[in-house]
Design an enzyme around this catalytic site. Sequence first.
Site, short mmCIF file in Angstrom:
data_model
loop_
_atom_site.label_atom_id
_atom_site.label_comp_id
_atom_site.label_asym_id
_atom_site.label_seq_id
_atom_site.Cartn_x
_atom_site.Cartn_y
_atom_site.Cartn_z
N ASP A 291 0.85 -1.19 0.00
CA ASP A 291 0.00 0.00 0.00
C ASP A 291 0.90 1.25 0.00
O ASP A 291 1.76 1.38 -0.86
CB ASP A 291 -0.97 -0.08 1.19
N TYR B 61 -0.45 11.63 3.31
CA TYR B 61 -1.30 11.89 2.13
C TYR B 61 -1.44 13.37 1.84
O TYR B 61 -1.71 13.76 0.71
CB TYR B 61 -2.69 11.28 2.36
N HIS C 90 -7.25 -6.24 -0.36
CA HIS C 90 -6.17 -5.25 -0.30
C HIS C 90 -5.12 -5.62 0.75
O HIS C 90 -3.95 -5.31 0.60
CB HIS C 90 -6.79 -3.88 0.03
#
Length: 286
Positions: A92, A204, A259
């Site tokens: 990720d 982020y 995921h």
Amino acid sequence: DSGLRFHYVAAGERGKPLMLLLHGFPEFWYSWRHQLREFKSEYRVVALDLRGYGETDAPSHKENYKLDCLITDIKDILESLGYNKCVLIGHDWGGMIAWLVAICYPEMVTKLIVVNFPHPSVFTEYILRHPSQLIKSGYYFFFQMPWFPEFMFTVNDFKVLKSLFTSQATGIGRKGCRLTAADIEAYLYVFSQPGALTGPINHYRNIFSCLPLQHHEIIMPTLLLWGERDAFMEVEMAEITRIYVKNHFRLTILSEASHWLQQDQPDIVNKLIWTFLKEETTRKRE
């Protein structure tokens, strides 16, 4: 050089080759528990808490989480552990960092293994052309807001955090290794500490300042593992990644996996990693 203290968990003897593990969001070193046990026989396995996560220091300013800083962290950690190269594995967001380390410091990465994250250039180009992926990555934009994303994670006793791992839409599937109550408790403990979500979300908040990339090529043997039932990343990006790897590239897509691949299907993931590590010692560029 940053002056930050980094927390990591290690398994295997110090003299063995280094395997460095970079977790994703919202995770910490614990997401690699199955790999720490598996690879310690032949490697010094180090699972890191990335900058701002878990017990690693979390600088307060958003600017301290630029990708340049995160890449340099890995270089510094490698050196402080007494190594000049490693097998680098990322999942990720940790996969994003692993790709960038491999691009910027290729001499430090003998083999690259990424789980459920495409080459960063593929990601940025694909997201602009495919509204469906833009929607799936909507949280990147949501995270640009101050304080509110952190608040949302805490509502209703961290319901969002729990559901990411356990819900039908985003969690580990029926055929996967479900997280136990103790696993969930470990995640809740880490992310319920005061201010524990700001560092991770700050990663982020800097993404748009660093992309697109200047350099793209990956020159070391690379393994990309992908859970096809990933709720956040479209599988088409995995295949496109091939064009950026100028060495042996192996892609394995697991149809029933989510995921959270290395926790979802640890036995298969570990086996695929072993196969890749063994075969690449004898195999040259294809």
